[in-house]
Scaffold this motif. Structure first.
Motif, PDB file in Angstrom:
ATOM      1  N   ALA A 171       0.836  -1.208   0.000  1.00 36.62           N
ATOM      2  CA  ALA A 171       0.000   0.000   0.000  1.00 36.62           C
ATOM      3  C   ALA A 171       0.872   1.260   0.000  1.00 36.62           C
ATOM      4  N   MET A 172       1.983   1.199   0.740  1.00 35.33           N
ATOM      5  CA  MET A 172       2.888   2.349   0.775  1.00 35.33           C
ATOM      6  C   MET A 172       3.501   2.582  -0.605  1.00 35.33           C
ATOM      7  N   ARG A 173       3.910   1.495  -1.240  1.00 37.87           N
ATOM      8  CA  ARG A 173       4.484   1.621  -2.583  1.00 37.87           C
ATOM      9  C   ARG A 173       3.448   2.215  -3.542  1.00 37.87           C
ATOM     10  N   ASN A 174       2.206   1.752  -3.448  1.00 38.53           N
ATOM     11  CA  ASN A 174       1.135   2.277  -4.311  1.00 38.53           C
ATOM     12  C   ASN A 174       0.889   3.768  -4.069  1.00 38.53           C
ATOM     13  N   GLY A 176       3.186   5.870  -3.422  1.00 30.37           N
ATOM     14  CA  GLY A 176       4.348   6.633  -3.864  1.00 30.37           C
ATOM     15  C   GLY A 176       5.489   6.688  -2.867  1.00 30.37           C
ATOM     16  N   ILE A 177       5.426   5.869  -1.800  1.00 29.09           N
ATOM     17  CA  ILE A 177       6.524   5.796  -0.833  1.00 29.09           C
ATOM     18  C   ILE A 177       7.557   4.797  -1.375  1.00 29.09           C
ATOM     19  N   TYR A 178       8.831   5.155  -1.317  1.00 27.72           N
ATOM     20  CA  TYR A 178       9.866   4.256  -1.836  1.00 27.72           C
ATOM     21  C   TYR A 178      10.044   3.052  -0.907  1.00 27.72           C
ATOM     22  N   VAL A 179       9.894   1.871  -1.466  1.00 22.25           N
ATOM     23  CA  VAL A 179      10.113   0.620  -0.737  1.00 22.25           C
ATOM     24  C   VAL A 179      11.052  -0.228  -1.580  1.00 22.25           C
ATOM     25  N   GLU A 180      12.185  -0.611  -1.029  1.00 21.55           N
ATOM     26  CA  GLU A 180      13.135  -1.431  -1.788  1.00 21.55           C
ATOM     27  C   GLU A 180      12.466  -2.726  -2.241  1.00 21.55           C
ATOM     28  N   ALA A 181      12.663  -3.063  -3.491  1.00 24.28           N
ATOM     29  CA  ALA A 181      12.043  -4.277  -4.044  1.00 24.28           C
ATOM     30  C   ALA A 181      12.474  -5.514  -3.265  1.00 24.28           C
ATOM     31  N   GLU A 182      13.721  -5.513  -2.777  1.00 25.53           N
ATOM     32  CA  GLU A 182      14.246  -6.692  -2.085  1.00 25.53           C
ATOM     33  C   GLU A 182      13.451  -7.024  -0.814  1.00 25.53           C
ATOM     34  N   ILE A 183      12.989  -5.984  -0.097  1.00 21.36           N
ATOM     35  CA  ILE A 183      12.231  -6.222   1.141  1.00 21.36           C
ATOM     36  C   ILE A 183      10.957  -6.998   0.819  1.00 21.36           C
ATOM     37  N   VAL A 184      10.245  -6.541  -0.212  1.00 25.02           N
ATOM     38  CA  VAL A 184       8.981  -7.169  -0.588  1.00 25.02           C
ATOM     39  C   VAL A 184       9.220  -8.542  -1.212  1.00 25.02           C
ATOM     40  N   ASP A 185      10.258  -8.661  -2.019  1.00 26.30           N
ATOM     41  CA  ASP A 185      10.556  -9.951  -2.658  1.00 26.30           C
ATOM     42  C   ASP A 185      10.878 -11.022  -1.619  1.00 26.30           C
ATOM     43  N   ARG A 186      11.675 -10.658  -0.611  1.00 27.65           N
ATOM     44  CA  ARG A 186      12.025 -11.616   0.449  1.00 27.65           C
ATOM     45  C   ARG A 186      10.784 -12.022   1.243  1.00 27.65           C
TER      46      ARG A 186
END
Length: 328
Positions: A171-174, A176-186
């Motif tokens: 939801a944060m990424r949607n 417009g908050i920057y979230v590293e892809a690696e955090i979500v991928d893991r």
């Protein structure tokens, strides 16, 4: 007056629309003066976040709608629980919170959804600052396996908390908050690795039994992340269909101790899947929920009226199409 009438959310089901308004009015009555819900319980921050989602699902924001003031108060309460310094800097929780990552997950989810529906202002600037700090703290709290635990410093993980964090990060990424892809991928990988051969999702990577509750929650976050057709997701959906579509005896408590939590996520999954399966799932659930609405307008639950009412209202209002996290 005409503009106001046209802007009121309606499903075309007058009985449902009336029940929703009664529920929202009851939820507003349950709000404490400081903007919180379930005050005095260890889940106060989490349930305040859930209650904010219930108002947002009605199409209200901090700037407009019948419950704008309630939403403004709950938003300010959540922002007031943001921790600025020390080892828990970035967390949104109370010092006395028993399982602070739950509170943090639902608080950040609510604030991110609010950002997605609100024009820029001083308040949204503050929300974005808090969410950016929250992401940094969530990265620090992530376990070696990619999950999260009740406590941000435990170094461990378990399924229900992990799912709460993943949905918040999406939801944060949607918003417009920057979230590293690696955090979500893991974290997404953690959900896959908690899956049994039969499609059910377990409590932990290495232990626990699969349950309909965790499977619904796991499928919801995978679909939010854009997984609509992997083998893992298809197996999870087949497992869910056996549990949620064939079960016509609903029960709050007993075998369904987590009835509201399970259907909070299941409703998001079925709503995303489209009209035919949504109708098959939602019609009997709606009948049960409307039949169990209290004279007060709220819904009871093992975790109190605020929790039962907030989550029920999110489920019932999905057809209004207002929550960004549930866009098809």
């Amino acid at each position: 007056g005409l503009i106001l009438l046209l802007s009121l959310p309606v499903t075309g089901d007058e009985k449902l629309d009336a029940a929703i308004v009664r529920g929202l009015e009851r939820l507003a009555q349950l709000q404490a003066r400081d903007g919180s819900f379930a005050r005095g319980t260890e889940y106060c921050v989490a349930i305040t976040g859930m209650s904010g989602l219930a108002f947002l699902a009605h199409g209200d924001t901090i700037a407009r709608g019948q419950f704008a003031e309630n939403l403004r108060l709950s938003t300010k309460y959540l922002l007031g629980k943001a921790i600025d310094r020390g080892p828990r800097a970035g967390m949104i929780s109370r010092v006395a919170e028993g399982r602070p990552m739950y509170g943090h997950g639902y608080a950040t989810l609510c604030l991110a959804e609010l950002c997605g529906q609100t024009p820029p202002s001083e308040l949204t600037t503050e929300i974005r600052e808090r969410l950016r700090a929250a992401v940094v703290r969530m990265k620090l709290a992530q376990s070696p396996d990619g999950g999260w635990d009740y406590d941000p410093d435990s170094g461990g993980d378990e399924g229900s908390v992990t799912i709460t964090q993943v949905q918040s990060l999406r939801a944060m990424r949607n918003a417009g908050i920057y979230v590293e892809a690696e955090i979500v991928d893991r974290a997404t990988s953690y959900v896959y690795r908690c899956q049994d051969e039969n499609g059910g999702v377990r409590y932990r990577v290495s232990s626990g039994d699969a349950s309909p509750t965790l499977t619904a929650a796991g499928a919801a976050v995978l679909m939010m992340g854009g997984d609509y057709d992997s083998r893992s997701l298809k197996k999870a959906l087949a497992y869910m269909d056996k549990e949620f579509l064939t079960q016509r005896h609903f029960e709050i408590g007993g075998a369904w101790a987590h009835f509201h939590y399970a259907n909070f996520y299941a409703s998001q999954v079925y709503y995303q899947r489209g009209e035919e399966v949504w109708t098959q799932y939602f019609e009997p659930l709606k009948a049960f929920l409307l039949q169990n609405q209290q004279a007060s307008g709220g819904w009871t639950s093992p975790y109190g009226e605020e929790y039962g009412t907030a989550l029920t209202l999110v489920m019932l209002q999905l057809p209004y199409h207002y929550l960004p996290m549930c866009e098809r």
